[in-house]
Design a protein around this motif. Structure first.
Motif, PDB file in Angstrom:
ATOM      1  N   ASP A  60       0.800  -1.230   0.000  1.00 18.29           N
ATOM      2  CA  ASP A  60       0.000   0.000   0.000  1.00 18.29           C
ATOM      3  C   ASP A  60       0.834   1.283   0.000  1.00 18.29           C
ATOM      4  O   ASP A  60       0.288   2.369   0.256  1.00 18.29           O
ATOM      5  CB  ASP A  60      -0.991   0.026   1.177  1.00 18.29           C
ATOM      6  CG  ASP A  60      -2.103  -0.993   1.028  1.00 18.29           C
ATOM      7  OD1 ASP A  60      -2.521  -1.251  -0.120  1.00 18.29           O
ATOM      8  OD2 ASP A  60      -2.546  -1.559   2.050  1.00 18.29           O
ATOM      9  N   SER A  61       2.124   1.177  -0.309  1.00 19.41           N
ATOM     10  CA  SER A  61       2.908   2.409  -0.487  1.00 19.41           C
ATOM     11  C   SER A  61       2.327   3.216  -1.638  1.00 19.41           C
ATOM     12  O   SER A  61       1.752   2.659  -2.578  1.00 19.41           O
ATOM     13  CB  SER A  61       4.368   2.073  -0.781  1.00 19.41           C
ATOM     14  OG  SER A  61       4.985   1.437   0.320  1.00 19.41           O
ATOM     15  N   GLN A  62       2.478   4.515  -1.577  1.00 16.60           N
ATOM     16  CA  GLN A  62       1.865   5.383  -2.580  1.00 16.60           C
ATOM     17  C   GLN A  62       2.523   5.199  -3.961  1.00 16.60           C
ATOM     18  O   GLN A  62       3.744   5.262  -4.086  1.00 16.60           O
ATOM     19  CB  GLN A  62       1.988   6.845  -2.163  1.00 16.60           C
ATOM     20  CG  GLN A  62       1.204   7.199  -0.910  1.00 16.60           C
ATOM     21  CD  GLN A  62       1.427   8.645  -0.496  1.00 16.60           C
ATOM     22  OE1 GLN A  62       2.298   9.335  -1.032  1.00 16.60           O
ATOM     23  NE2 GLN A  62       0.610   9.118   0.446  1.00 16.60           N
ATOM     24  N   VAL A  63       1.683   4.978  -4.959  1.00 16.22           N
ATOM     25  CA  VAL A  63       2.123   4.969  -6.355  1.00 16.22           C
ATOM     26  C   VAL A  63       1.678   6.295  -6.959  1.00 16.22           C
ATOM     27  O   VAL A  63       0.498   6.653  -6.877  1.00 16.22           O
ATOM     28  CB  VAL A  63       1.521   3.788  -7.139  1.00 16.22           C
ATOM     29  CG1 VAL A  63       1.883   3.883  -8.608  1.00 16.22           C
ATOM     30  CG2 VAL A  63       1.991   2.473  -6.551  1.00 16.22           C
ATOM     31  N   SER A 105      -2.486  -2.376  -5.487  1.00 18.12           N
ATOM     32  CA  SER A 105      -3.428  -2.858  -4.470  1.00 18.12           C
ATOM     33  C   SER A 105      -4.815  -2.295  -4.739  1.00 18.12           C
ATOM     34  O   SER A 105      -5.827  -2.919  -4.400  1.00 18.12           O
ATOM     35  CB  SER A 105      -2.966  -2.447  -3.071  1.00 18.12           C
ATOM     36  OG  SER A 105      -2.866  -1.035  -2.966  1.00 18.12           O
ATOM     37  N   GLU A 106      -4.880  -1.117  -5.376  1.00 19.09           N
ATOM     38  CA  GLU A 106      -6.139  -0.489  -5.767  1.00 19.09           C
ATOM     39  C   GLU A 106      -5.878   0.551  -6.835  1.00 19.09           C
ATOM     40  O   GLU A 106      -4.748   1.024  -6.994  1.00 19.09           O
ATOM     41  CB  GLU A 106      -6.813   0.165  -4.551  1.00 19.09           C
ATOM     42  CG  GLU A 106      -5.996   1.279  -3.919  1.00 19.09           C
ATOM     43  CD  GLU A 106      -6.765   2.025  -2.856  1.00 19.09           C
ATOM     44  OE1 GLU A 106      -7.991   2.193  -3.039  1.00 19.09           O
ATOM     45  OE2 GLU A 106      -6.155   2.442  -1.875  1.00 19.09           O
ATOM     46  N   ALA A 107      -6.929   0.897  -7.546  1.00 21.89           N
ATOM     47  CA  ALA A 107      -6.815   1.919  -8.590  1.00 21.89           C
ATOM     48  C   ALA A 107      -8.064   2.786  -8.601  1.00 21.89           C
ATOM     49  O   ALA A 107      -8.462   3.308  -9.632  1.00 21.89           O
ATOM     50  CB  ALA A 107      -6.605   1.270  -9.951  1.00 21.89           C
ATOM     51  N   ILE A 157      -2.006   7.815  -7.551  1.00 24.98           N
ATOM     52  CA  ILE A 157      -2.942   7.157  -8.456  1.00 24.98           C
ATOM     53  C   ILE A 157      -3.291   5.742  -7.972  1.00 24.98           C
ATOM     54  O   ILE A 157      -4.143   5.078  -8.561  1.00 24.98           O
ATOM     55  CB  ILE A 157      -2.365   7.071  -9.891  1.00 24.98           C
ATOM     56  CG1 ILE A 157      -1.060   6.275  -9.911  1.00 24.98           C
ATOM     57  CG2 ILE A 157      -2.148   8.474 -10.463  1.00 24.98           C
ATOM     58  CD1 ILE A 157      -0.518   6.001 -11.303  1.00 24.98           C
ATOM     59  N   GLY A 158      -2.640   5.255  -6.925  1.00 25.28           N
ATOM     60  CA  GLY A 158      -2.913   3.909  -6.416  1.00 25.28           C
ATOM     61  C   GLY A 158      -1.914   3.522  -5.341  1.00 25.28           C
ATOM     62  O   GLY A 158      -1.184   4.376  -4.828  1.00 25.28           O
ATOM     63  N   GLY A 159      -1.894   2.212  -5.013  1.00 20.58           N
ATOM     64  CA  GLY A 159      -0.974   1.717  -3.993  1.00 20.58           C
ATOM     65  C   GLY A 159      -0.257   0.463  -4.467  1.00 20.58           C
ATOM     66  O   GLY A 159      -0.749  -0.280  -5.330  1.00 20.58           O
ATOM     67  N   VAL A 160       0.931   0.233  -3.905  1.00 20.04           N
ATOM     68  CA  VAL A 160       1.707  -0.962  -4.228  1.00 20.04           C
ATOM     69  C   VAL A 160       0.966  -2.189  -3.721  1.00 20.04           C
ATOM     70  O   VAL A 160       0.467  -2.217  -2.588  1.00 20.04           O
ATOM     71  CB  VAL A 160       3.112  -0.876  -3.592  1.00 20.04           C
ATOM     72  CG1 VAL A 160       3.852  -2.197  -3.762  1.00 20.04           C
ATOM     73  CG2 VAL A 160       3.900   0.266  -4.199  1.00 20.04           C
ATOM     74  N   GLY A 161       0.876  -3.230  -4.537  1.00 19.91           N
ATOM     75  CA  GLY A 161       0.128  -4.416  -4.137  1.00 19.91           C
ATOM     76  C   GLY A 161       0.748  -5.707  -4.623  1.00 19.91           C
ATOM     77  O   GLY A 161       1.941  -5.764  -4.955  1.00 19.91           O
ATOM     78  N   SER A 162      -0.112  -6.746  -4.717  1.00 23.56           N
ATOM     79  CA  SER A 162       0.301  -8.077  -5.173  1.00 23.56           C
ATOM     80  C   SER A 162      -0.803  -8.699  -6.006  1.00 23.56           C
ATOM     81  O   SER A 162      -1.113  -9.887  -5.871  1.00 23.56           O
ATOM     82  CB  SER A 162       0.637  -8.968  -3.978  1.00 23.56           C
ATOM     83  OG  SER A 162       1.693  -8.437  -3.210  1.00 23.56           O
ATOM     84  N   SER A 163      -1.427  -7.916  -6.857  1.00 25.99           N
ATOM     85  CA  SER A 163      -2.567  -8.383  -7.650  1.00 25.99           C
ATOM     86  C   SER A 163      -2.172  -9.082  -8.943  1.00 25.99           C
ATOM     87  O   SER A 163      -3.023  -9.665  -9.610  1.00 25.99           O
ATOM     88  CB  SER A 163      -3.494  -7.206  -7.965  1.00 25.99           C
ATOM     89  OG  SER A 163      -2.789  -6.189  -8.664  1.00 25.99           O
TER      90      SER A 163
END
Length: 224
Positions: free
Chosen positions: A131-134, A171-173, A188-194
């Motif tokens: 969830d780090s900031q992208v 993680s989300e968009a 614009i989103g968060g770091v994830g594992s999708s």
């Protein structure tokens, strides 16, 4: 005597008639040649038959001539030239302790932990806490928000200079929508594992760049 005289008269008449025939023939031949000469212009090639018109002397002074010449030279506005150049891109992850785990590699194979095989890699993986900031790497317009079968939740941004950046494995968009204008550094989103293809790896951003529709190495534009 009379017969001799008659013979002389006949010879004279024949000579006169012959002279007349020769004279008429010469006249007709001469006239024919003159007609050919007069009509020869129409038989010439267009390039040779065309006459160049004499140019009238110009009344434009030397100074006016230079001004006119300079006015005809196209100029490029400095602002237009600047806008046509490539934008500067920043690090797309706003977090501490980031690192590149899988670099861009389209000319040689690299090992995929998830797929357990060697393959090409069209982007750069930037590992960071979940969830780090992208953020947007540069100003642009959101042109796609979608679920990629390989790299998961993704956002595409189109920039000046025919450049496109793609942010995947998010993680989300939900922070942006198609048509949104974003500024450099905007979340614009968060770091994830999708991403299915990279699901066994630590949370990271799969970051791609394209120029003119072709993949390019993000390391050539971004200081990681």
């Amino acid at each position: 005597m009379r017969q001799a005289q008659k013979k002389k008269d006949k010879v004279a008449i024949v000579l006169v008639l012959s002279f007349c025939v020769i004279a008429l023939t010469s006249i007709f031949t001469l006239k024919s040649n003159i007609d050919k000469i007069n009509g020869s212009d129409t038989d010439m090639p267009v390039s040779e038959n065309t006459k160049t018109e004499e140019k009238e002397p110009s009344n434009i002074s030397e100074g006016d001539s230079e001004a006119q010449a300079s006015a005809e030279i196209p100029t490029v506005d400095s602002l237009q030239s600047k806008s046509a150049s490539l934008p500067e891109f920043i690090m797309p992850v706003n977090a501490e302790g980031t690192k590149v785990t899988n670099p861009y590699s389209m000319d040689k194979l690299i090992y995929s932990v998830t797929l357990d095989q060697y393959m090409t890699h069209c982007g750069t993986d930037i590992e960071a806490p979940e969830d780090s900031q992208v953020v947007a790497a540069a100003d642009g317009t959101v042109t796609a928000v979608y679920e990629d079968d390989r790299y998961g939740t993704s956002v595409e941004i189109t920039h000046e200079g025919d450049m496109i950046t793609i942010y995947s494995n998010l993680s989300e968009a939900d922070m942006v929508e198609i048509g949104d204008t974003v500024t450099q550094g905007q979340i614009i989103g968060g770091v994830g594992s999708s991403g299915l293809f990279e699901s066994l790896e630590p949370a990271h951003l799969h970051f791609e760049m394209l120029k003119g529709g072709a993949y390019v190495d993000p390391a050539e534009y971004v200081n990681f």
